[in-house]
Write a protein that holds these residues in place. Structure first.
Motif, PDB file in Angstrom:
ATOM      1  N   ARG A 507       0.842  -1.197   0.000  1.00 32.26           N
ATOM      2  CA  ARG A 507       0.000   0.000   0.000  1.00 32.26           C
ATOM      3  C   ARG A 507       0.885   1.258   0.000  1.00 32.26           C
ATOM      4  O   ARG A 507       0.775   2.104  -0.874  1.00 32.26           O
ATOM      5  CB  ARG A 507      -0.858  -0.061   1.272  1.00 32.26           C
ATOM      6  CG  ARG A 507      -1.897   0.980   1.418  1.00 32.26           C
ATOM      7  CD  ARG A 507      -2.574   0.772   2.784  1.00 32.26           C
ATOM      8  NE  ARG A 507      -2.866   2.055   3.387  1.00 32.26           N
ATOM      9  CZ  ARG A 507      -4.034   2.656   3.292  1.00 32.26           C
ATOM     10  NH1 ARG A 507      -5.021   2.077   2.636  1.00 32.26           N
ATOM     11  NH2 ARG A 507      -4.235   3.821   3.849  1.00 32.26           N
ATOM     12  N   ASP A 508       1.794   1.322   0.972  1.00 35.86           N
ATOM     13  CA  ASP A 508       2.733   2.443   1.044  1.00 35.86           C
ATOM     14  C   ASP A 508       4.118   1.861   0.767  1.00 35.86           C
ATOM     15  O   ASP A 508       4.698   1.187   1.619  1.00 35.86           O
ATOM     16  CB  ASP A 508       2.674   3.096   2.422  1.00 35.86           C
ATOM     17  CG  ASP A 508       1.288   3.662   2.687  1.00 35.86           C
ATOM     18  OD1 ASP A 508       0.914   4.644   2.023  1.00 35.86           O
ATOM     19  OD2 ASP A 508       0.557   3.075   3.523  1.00 35.86           O
ATOM     20  N   VAL A 529      -0.569   1.499  -6.016  1.00 34.43           N
ATOM     21  CA  VAL A 529      -0.293   1.678  -4.588  1.00 34.43           C
ATOM     22  C   VAL A 529      -0.854   3.009  -4.103  1.00 34.43           C
ATOM     23  O   VAL A 529      -1.257   3.850  -4.910  1.00 34.43           O
ATOM     24  CB  VAL A 529       1.232   1.631  -4.316  1.00 34.43           C
ATOM     25  CG1 VAL A 529       1.827   0.297  -4.737  1.00 34.43           C
ATOM     26  CG2 VAL A 529       1.953   2.785  -5.005  1.00 34.43           C
ATOM     27  N   LYS A 530      -0.862   3.193  -2.774  1.00 33.91           N
ATOM     28  CA  LYS A 530      -1.382   4.467  -2.238  1.00 33.91           C
ATOM     29  C   LYS A 530      -0.284   5.533  -2.248  1.00 33.91           C
ATOM     30  O   LYS A 530      -0.472   6.628  -2.757  1.00 33.91           O
ATOM     31  CB  LYS A 530      -1.901   4.234  -0.816  1.00 33.91           C
ATOM     32  CG  LYS A 530      -2.453   5.485  -0.175  1.00 33.91           C
ATOM     33  CD  LYS A 530      -3.412   5.147   0.952  1.00 33.91           C
ATOM     34  CE  LYS A 530      -3.968   6.412   1.588  1.00 33.91           C
ATOM     35  NZ  LYS A 530      -3.077   6.954   2.613  1.00 33.91           N
TER      36      LYS A 530
END
Ligand SMILES: Cc1cc2nc3c(=O)[nH]c(=O)nc-3n(C[C@H](O)[C@H](O)[C@H](O)COP(=O)(O)OP(=O)(O)OC[C@H]3O[C@@H](n4cnc5c(N)ncnc54)[C@H](O)[C@@H]3O)c2cc1C
Ligand SMILES: Cc1cc2nc3c(=O)[nH]c(=O)nc-3n(C[C@H](O)[C@H](O)[C@H](O)COP(=O)(O)O)c2cc1C
Length: 644
Positions: A507-508, A529-530
């Motif tokens: 995600r990060d 992804v974030k």
């Protein structure tokens, strides 16, 4: 039914009969001699392309005046002493059956060496977009002299046997500088409005026409859109194209951009679809009634046929495709499409090598290009038993060439499939063409009768038993694992795992390494992804924004919100954070739930030492020498085979 009925249909331009509508556009090669005359290397390069019989070949930029040459090897056409060499060039083109044109060029403010000496000319003293230095503003006398130089050069071209001249008013060179509101800040009748800025080009065409005669075709090469902030637009250009035709242009060659345009759109990278520029030719056709040539990423003759059928253009230029495969046209004529080696638009061997390295033309996927005089054409005297370790681009190219030269070749590949790093390199956005090329190469190698033994590691035992006459060690590189506290944590993976999809994106995400592999992995991750951060130890990005691919990559990552930390070294990886040292200060980046390592490769060379021990002649090639790019891999693979 006739193949490619539109592309292969004849066309007449001011009495010049062209057998088909395929054009080889002008492409500077730097193959000229240092005294600006035509060299044997250039004739050999041209002969190879002329054999394909495109309707028209336009020979490369040729300086109409000494003040307009970009480099000492640019062909000269500013003096009668150049005529004998140019005559050989036109004869070489004619020998294949093509129409022969030559491009008349003045570089203006992009002539680096003259700029340095304060002697370059330009419409105004506005600095070169590429070199940042200003030229001398041309006086009316300078302009008269340059007009006359274009005309005298056109007359020389005719005397040298060419059927047509092309006036280069595109890509940011002198005539394009006059057209451009960025380069042209003149206050007289040659500046300000588009009509005024076009005046000098109109006068050059008129002068050429007056001198060369009414029956001699003139092509005008234009960048239909300057494609740069503050530059002229397509709409601006369309208002003056009819004036150029009225002045005497018989063909418009509708190109795009300048060499100062970020992203190198003139020789567009793979981010642009084949034929992407054809709609601009159509716009030009709407305002003039002379034939229009389109250009831009054409690789497939069927697409070119379609573009002509639907009326977008009358002729189609294939630039880099002629470098990747000079035989693409005969192959298409014979319906052998699967044999065509398709240009991957990487620009490594061609435009970027010329512009940034000042070297002669090559092609990353065709080692013959630019080396026609040393390219071995006939089988080797003594066929040898050749073993090749590694089926990446280097090993496959070595196999292709060694087999072509009559050697008995076996390739060993430790992985389950051929392709090497290109199996990964073709996964990020816009890189599919790389995969298609390496599959093509693998297929050609197999078709030539070479066995590619996948899933087999070549080792000492096998070498001792098999005793080949020659070994090419193209074993690539080994992933480097940096010594960082926390590198063994479960959220740490390498770029190859992410690209192959064996590990899903987090995600990060933080990528360690901002070289090509790290940046391309980030490019792949960005939409998935974030948050995304790339940390690179060097203070300047190793991926140059000057290259088209590098520019596009940086831009996509920036637009996608990816943070690039330059001059940063990762000090520690923890469960949900990463500490980075930047300018002596520690920055804790959090949250980070995935770390992707892409710090590069170290050469894999064990087989070299083994061959030495066993006294087996061998050569290293490609990333096994030192990890670099495709062009080095293929060139060294080919040369290893040529040297057996
Ligand atoms: C994500 C990514 C993107 C890239 N993008 C670009 C790009 O845009 N442009 C560019 O120019 N380059 C790019 N590269 C780099 C390029 O792919 C390499 O420079 C090139 O593949 C090197 O070719 P090679 O044949 O020397 O080595 P490799 O491609 O590494 O091939 C070596 C092969 O040898 C095999 N091997 C090793 N040891 C043995 C053994 N003992 N026996 C049998 N087989 C063995 C390996 O399995 C491997 O298949 C990229 C690389 C990656 C990973
Ligand atoms: C190595 C190289 C040299 C070039 N030199 C010239 C040149 O001399 N004159 C010119 O007008 N365009 C030049 N160009 C641009 C090409 O003619 C062509 O417009 C461009 O490559 C886009 O076509 P393509 O996508 O089919 O390659 C050059 C391009 C390359 C790759």
């Amino acid at each position: 039914m006739q193949r490619l009925p539109n592309l292969l249909s004849p066309i007449v331009i001011k009495g010049l009969e062209l057998e088909n509508r395929v054009v080889m556009p002008p492409m500077g090669t730097n193959l000229g001699n240092k005294d600006a005359t035509v060299s044997d290397a250039l004739l050999a390069y041209m002969r190879r392309r002329a054999q394909a019989r495109p309707g028209l070949i336009i020979a490369e930029i040729s300086a109409v005046h000494e003040s307009g040459a970009l480099i000492d090897t640019e062909l000269g056409i500013y003096d009668d002493r150049f005529i004998p060499g140019l005559k050989m060039l036109s004869e070489t083109i004619h020998a294949g059956g093509s129409g022969a044109a030559v491009q008349l060029h003045h570089g203006g403010r992009e002539c680096f060496f003259l700029l340095n000496e304060g002697k370059a000319l330009g419409p105004s003293a506005e600095p070169s977009l590429i070199y940042g230095m200003p030229p001398k503003e041309m006086t009316l006398d300078d302009m008269r002299m340059i007009r006359e130089s274009f005309a005298a050069a056109a007359v020389r071209a005719r005397r040298a046997g060419f059927d047509m001249v092309e006036i280069h008013a595109a890509h940011g060179y002198l005539l394009c500088q006059f057209l451009s509101p960025i380069a042209n800040r003149r206050q007289d009748e040659y500046g300000a409005s588009m009509k005024n800025r076009a005046r000098f080009v109109v006068e050059v065409i008129e002068e050429v026409r007056r001198n060369v005669g009414d029956d001699f075709p003139i092509s005008l090469r234009l960048s239909v859109d300057e494609s740069i902030r503050g530059g002229y637009t397509q709409e601006d250009m369309l208002t003056v194209v009819p004036d150029f035709v009225k002045a005497g242009a018989d063909v418009i060659h509708a190109s795009l951009g300048t060499y100062g345009t970020p992203g190198g759109i003139t020789s567009a990278p793979a981010e642009f679809d084949p034929g992407f520029n054809a709609f601009r030719a159509r716009k030009v056709k709407e305002v003039v009634d002379v034939p229009v040539i389109t250009v831009g990423r054409f690789t497939d003759p069927s697409l070119a046929d379609e573009v002509i059928r639907r009326g977008d253009a009358d002729l189609v230029s294939f630039g880099r495709q002629f470098l990747a495969d000079p035989e693409f046209l005969p192959k298409a004529r014979a319906g052998r499409y699967e044999d065509i080696r398709t240009c991957i638009a990487c620009n490594q061997g061609c435009i970027e090598r010329l512009m940034f390295e000042g070297k002669t033309v090559r092609c990353a996927i065709n080692p013959e290009t630019g080396q026609e005089t040393i390219y071995p054409g006939t089988p080797a005297g003594t066929p040898r038993k050749v073993w090749i370790a590694g089926a990446g681009p280097s090993g496959l190219m070595a196999a292709h060439e060694a087999s072509r030269l009559g050697h008995a070749v076996t390739v060993f590949e430790k992985e389950g499939a051929a392709g090497g790093q290109l199996l990964f390199a073709s996964i990020p956005p816009f890189k599919k063409v790389y995969g298609a090329w390496v599959r093509w190469l693998e297929q050609k190698v197999r078709q030539s009768g070479v066995e590619i033994r996948t899933g087999v590691t070549l080792d000492e035992d096998a070498l001792e038993k098999g005793r080949p006459d020659f070994v090419i060690v193209a074993t690539g590189g080994e992933k480097v694992v940096p010594d960082i506290p926390g590198i063994d944590l479960p959220q740490v993976h390498d770029a190859w795992e992410i690209l192959a999809g064996t590990v899903p994106p987090g995600r990060d995400v933080l990528v360690i390494g901002g070289g090509l592999i790290g940046m391309e992995t980030a490019d792949f991750l960005c939409p998935r992804v974030k948050t995304l951060t790339v940390v690179e130890a060097l203070k300047r990005s190793p991926v140059s924004k000057l290259t088209s691919h590098g520019y596009m990559l940086h831009r996509r990552l920036k637009d996608g919100g990816c943070a690039l930390i330059l001059g940063g070294s990762v000090a520690r990886i923890e469960t949900d954070s990463v500490s980075v040292m930047v300018k002596g200060e520690e920055r804790r980046l959090s949250p980070v739930d995935q770390v992707v390592v892409a710090v590069g490769l170290s050469p894999r060379r064990e087989l070299k030492a083994i061959c030495e021990r066993l006294s087996i002649p061998h050569t290293l090639a490609g990333d096994a020498v030192s990890p670099r790019r495709i062009i080095e891999a293929t060139e060294e693979g080919a040369k290893a085979a040529w040297g057996i």
